[in-house]
Design an enzyme around this catalytic site. Structure first.
Site, PDB file in Angstrom:
ATOM      1  N   GLU A 106       0.787  -1.218   0.000  1.00 29.01           N
ATOM      2  CA  GLU A 106       0.000   0.000   0.000  1.00 29.01           C
ATOM      3  C   GLU A 106       0.824   1.275   0.000  1.00 29.01           C
ATOM      4  O   GLU A 106       0.452   2.278   0.633  1.00 29.01           O
ATOM      5  CB  GLU A 106      -0.931  -0.005   1.219  1.00 29.01           C
TER       6      GLU A 106
ATOM      7  N   HIS B 254      -8.429  -3.673  -1.026  1.00 30.70           N
ATOM      8  CA  HIS B 254      -7.640  -3.787   0.201  1.00 30.70           C
ATOM      9  C   HIS B 254      -6.541  -2.726   0.241  1.00 30.70           C
ATOM     10  O   HIS B 254      -6.396  -1.996   1.230  1.00 30.70           O
ATOM     11  CB  HIS B 254      -7.039  -5.188   0.291  1.00 30.70           C
ATOM     12  N   GLU B 255      -5.763  -2.650  -0.829  1.00 30.88           N
ATOM     13  CA  GLU B 255      -4.634  -1.710  -0.823  1.00 30.88           C
ATOM     14  C   GLU B 255      -5.113  -0.271  -0.772  1.00 30.88           C
ATOM     15  O   GLU B 255      -4.491   0.574  -0.117  1.00 30.88           O
ATOM     16  CB  GLU B 255      -3.747  -1.944  -2.045  1.00 30.88           C
TER      17      GLU B 255
ATOM     18  N   HIS C 223      -6.011   0.863   2.699  1.00 26.66           N
ATOM     19  CA  HIS C 223      -4.844   1.214   3.512  1.00 26.66           C
ATOM     20  C   HIS C 223      -4.555   2.715   3.498  1.00 26.66           C
ATOM     21  O   HIS C 223      -3.831   3.214   4.375  1.00 26.66           O
ATOM     22  CB  HIS C 223      -3.606   0.470   3.013  1.00 26.66           C
TER      23      HIS C 223
ATOM     24  N   GLU D 272      -3.987  -4.015   9.371  1.00 27.83           N
ATOM     25  CA  GLU D 272      -4.577  -5.010   8.472  1.00 27.83           C
ATOM     26  C   GLU D 272      -6.005  -5.420   8.827  1.00 27.83           C
ATOM     27  O   GLU D 272      -6.801  -5.713   7.942  1.00 27.83           O
ATOM     28  CB  GLU D 272      -3.676  -6.245   8.410  1.00 27.83           C
TER      29      GLU D 272
ATOM     30  N   ASP E 105       8.111  -9.910  10.904  1.00 31.50           N
ATOM     31  CA  ASP E 105       7.487 -10.572   9.768  1.00 31.50           C
ATOM     32  C   ASP E 105       6.726 -11.822  10.199  1.00 31.50           C
ATOM     33  O   ASP E 105       5.750 -12.221   9.556  1.00 31.50           O
ATOM     34  CB  ASP E 105       8.560 -10.937   8.736  1.00 31.50           C
TER      35      ASP E 105
ATOM     36  N   TYR F  74      -5.313  -9.966   9.931  1.00 27.80           N
ATOM     37  CA  TYR F  74      -6.268  -9.564   8.908  1.00 27.80           C
ATOM     38  C   TYR F  74      -7.693  -9.995   9.268  1.00 27.80           C
ATOM     39  O   TYR F  74      -8.609  -9.166   9.332  1.00 27.80           O
ATOM     40  CB  TYR F  74      -5.893 -10.197   7.566  1.00 27.80           C
TER      41      TYR F  74
END
Length: 644
Positions: free
Chosen positions: A306, A330-331, A334, A353, A412, A420
């Protein structure tokens, strides 16, 4: 960032004439954007994945002047940092990783004492600079050829096959490998950049493009200049260089990609302007000016990233029928949740998220109707339950929304489907309790109150209690806000959206699994229905049943990446040899971690048969993967031990 597979927790805790049209589009400004964004100093906002000490001295602006060397695979030049320091502060600490520092001076060229600390494999090395009463630090440096945020592609790895390509991927803590700054999401920074590249390549960045055609400089090179006047989290600074062309899709939207991909991409994402309009109608004005997409080569490790003004997106989202455009929803979402209001640390990744996944589904409902949104929400519920299992079950601390990632845990590893899908389910549960109209008013106000600021879970809960539940504490108690945020598992009051369309697919899967005729399996269905059908089939099926499916629907050859992935997970889990060629082609033609990591894990779980295939394919595929993807698969296959 579009959702990655939860399986990754298993091993860890305006015209159509081209780019120049952008010059004629007036920039939208946001007067509410602060010149210097605040840094939260509460204990829950302490970032253990950064060496920075922002309470003493923090970066407020980054000015990059870099040249791309495609022969040496390095960027070299300077980063000039504006610094805000507390009274008496004598030094500033920056994040770096594998950078070769040549010199450090103030803005006038006066040498500043500096020291590079010990290198850590995860966090890199702290760069400590004596301020000596200056408020500007200029660092001359170059990146390493192996910089983890950067991927240098050969011409053969691109769509056009003529020119090399470079792109960056900074989330969560990778940008320190090409920018010496304070690489923490809670330390927002404005920035500008001058990027010099060889002719005829074009540079694009996640900022306003000041020179769409570039400026000719010596050595058959061009300089491109960029400006981001709104403070952003540093992981959102992004760069790409390649043979790139632009096509507008509306007054403030368009597509960047290689010429060979432009027509397909422009068709797939032709509705981009409508997406922005739909998002604004839900939660207020889009504050970033333009919203463009950069469709990257297939080695890009995520579905999308994003980056402000310029979402980076995988070509695996191009199905030819616009069936996978929820990724764009979705992006775009953001731009409010993640870019506008940002998690202060990676412990609260769900604030980025979970909010975005909820918002994405609302955009899809507005544009495509309730049933399409219900199908995608129902699929996400299944993904969430799978994520819980793969995290170790409902008691695993990795199923919490607010995580407790220590400095020894790579952030990560917390980027799973829990953030999400459990996050979106939490918000959907609040919506059901208070009503959509009331919840929408709250969310719009939330984005306004905290625009361009970092946020924590505690901060969100304080805000929602003060603004949504101030006069209704009983409803807040009934929802169990703290349980949702801080406890593992999925609370019993979770709202599960059921798709009516999936009932027929579930029955078809059951009938086929019990020996029903292949002709009875529905044919004219959506991508979401087809994925549901494949996922509902038992994980153990006779080979003749798999052969019948592939013979009728040609799953092994489909260009729809979501359907292909669902099919290969089923086929490889059954050691179905005819699917191996399809798996090899799929795994060597794209590097999206959502698909790549689970498929290699599935092969690794199949004993000697699968491990042999996995290692043969990975040996061919690995050179084309970004470090984000190869780092995950290396662990799955214990690649270091294999190659030693």
């Amino acid at each position: 960032m579009k959702k990655i597979s939860a399986a990754m927790l298993a091993g860890a805790l305006a015209a159509c004439s081209g780019a120049s049209s952008q010059q004629s589009i007036s920039e939208q400004t946001d007067e509410s954007a602060p010149a210097v964004s605040p840094v939260l100093e509460t204990q829950d906002a302490e970032d253990v994945h950064s060496y920075a000490v922002p309470s003493q001295a923090r970066v407020t602006h980054v000015a990059l002047d870099l040249a791309a060397d495609f022969s040496a695979h390095v960027l070299r030049g300077t980063a000039t940092l504006d610094v805000q320091a507390a009274q008496g502060a004598r030094r500033i600490v920056l994040d770096t990783k594998d950078l070769q520092i040549a010199s450090v001076t103030d803005g006038h060229g006066k040498v500043l004492p500096w020291k590079l600390g010990a290198q850590d494999s995860m966090h890199g090395a702290p760069l400590t600079v004596a301020l000596d009463n200056t408020r500007q630090v200029r660092i001359t440096y170059q990146t390493s050829p192996g910089a983890v945020a950067l991927q240098w592609l050969t011409p053969e790895q691109t769509a056009g096959k003529q020119y090399p390509y470079l792109f960056s991927q900074g989330e969560p803590i990778l940008n320190r490998s090409w920018i010496p700054t304070q690489d923490s999401p809670g330390i927002r920074q404005t920035w500008d950049a001058s990027i010099t590249v060889p002719e005829p390549l074009t540079a694009v960045m996640s900022a306003e493009m000041l020179t769409p055609e570039g400026e000719a400089v010596a050595g058959n090179r061009r300089r491109f200049r960029f400006r981001m006047d709104k403070p952003v989290a540093p992981y959102l600074i992004a760069l790409a260089v390649g043979d790139l062309k632009f096509q507008a899709t509306g007054p403030r939207t368009g597509i960047w990609t290689e010429p060979a991909m432009l027509d397909k991409a422009a068709y797939e994402f032709a509705g981009l302007e409508k997406f922005v309009d739909a998002a604004e109608s839900l939660y207020g004005p889009y504050r970033w000016g333009r919203y463009d997409l950069l469709v990257l080569p297939p080695s890009f490790p995520f579905g999308g990233m994003e980056n402000p003004r310029l979402t980076f997106v995988t070509p695996t989202a191009i199905a030819g029928d616009r069936s996978l455009v929820s990724l764009i929803a979705h992006e775009l979402a953001h731009s409010w949740s993640g870019n506008l209001v940002t998690n202060a640390t990676w412990n609260d990744f769900w604030l980025n998220e979970g909010f975005t996944s909820y918002f994405e589904n609302r955009i899809m409902e507005k544009l495509y109707g309730r049933e399409r949104a219900a199908m995608e929400a129902d699929l996400a519920w299944s993904d969430m339950m799978q994520a819980v299992n793969e995290a170790g079950g409902p008691q695993s601390p990795m199923t919490q929304l607010h995580l407790n990632l220590g400095p020894d845990v790579d952030p990560d590893d917390g980027m799973s489907g829990i953030a999400y899908d459990k996050g979106a389910t939490f918000l959907r549960t609040i919506e059901a309790a208070v009503g959509r109209e009331r919840f929408d008013r709250y969310l719009r106000g939330y984005f306004d109150r905290h625009a361009f600021e970092p946020q924590t879970t505690a901060g969100f809960l304080k805000d929602i209690r003060a603004h949504l539940f101030k006069d209704d504490p009983e409803t807040a108690s009934r929802i169990g806000l703290d349980q949702w945020a801080y406890q593992p598992g999925i609370p019993a009051n979770a709202v599960h959206v059921h798709s009516q369309a999936f009932k027929a697919m579930d029955m078809a899967a059951q009938d086929f699994a019990n020996g029903g005729l292949i002709a009875s399996v529905p044919d004219d269905v959506t991508t979401q229905e087809r994925v549901r059908f494949l996922n509902q089939l038992p994980r153990m099926l006779p080979h003749e049943r798999l052969q019948a499916l592939d013979g009728r629907f040609h799953f092994s050859q489909t260009g729809n990446s979501e359907v292909r992935f669902a099919w290969l997970m089923l086929a490889l889990g059954n050691r179905y040899q005819p699917a191996v060629a399809s798996a090899q082609q799929f795994l060597t033609s794209q590097g999206r971690r959502k698909f790549v990591a689970p498929l290699f894990r599935e092969l690794a779980d199949q004993g000697a048969w699968g491990n042999r295939i996995a290692r043969q394919i990975y040996a061919k595929a690995r050179p084309g993967y970004h470090s984000v993807t190869s780092g995950t698969v290396d662990q799955i296959l214990d690649w270091k031990a294999v190659t030693d």
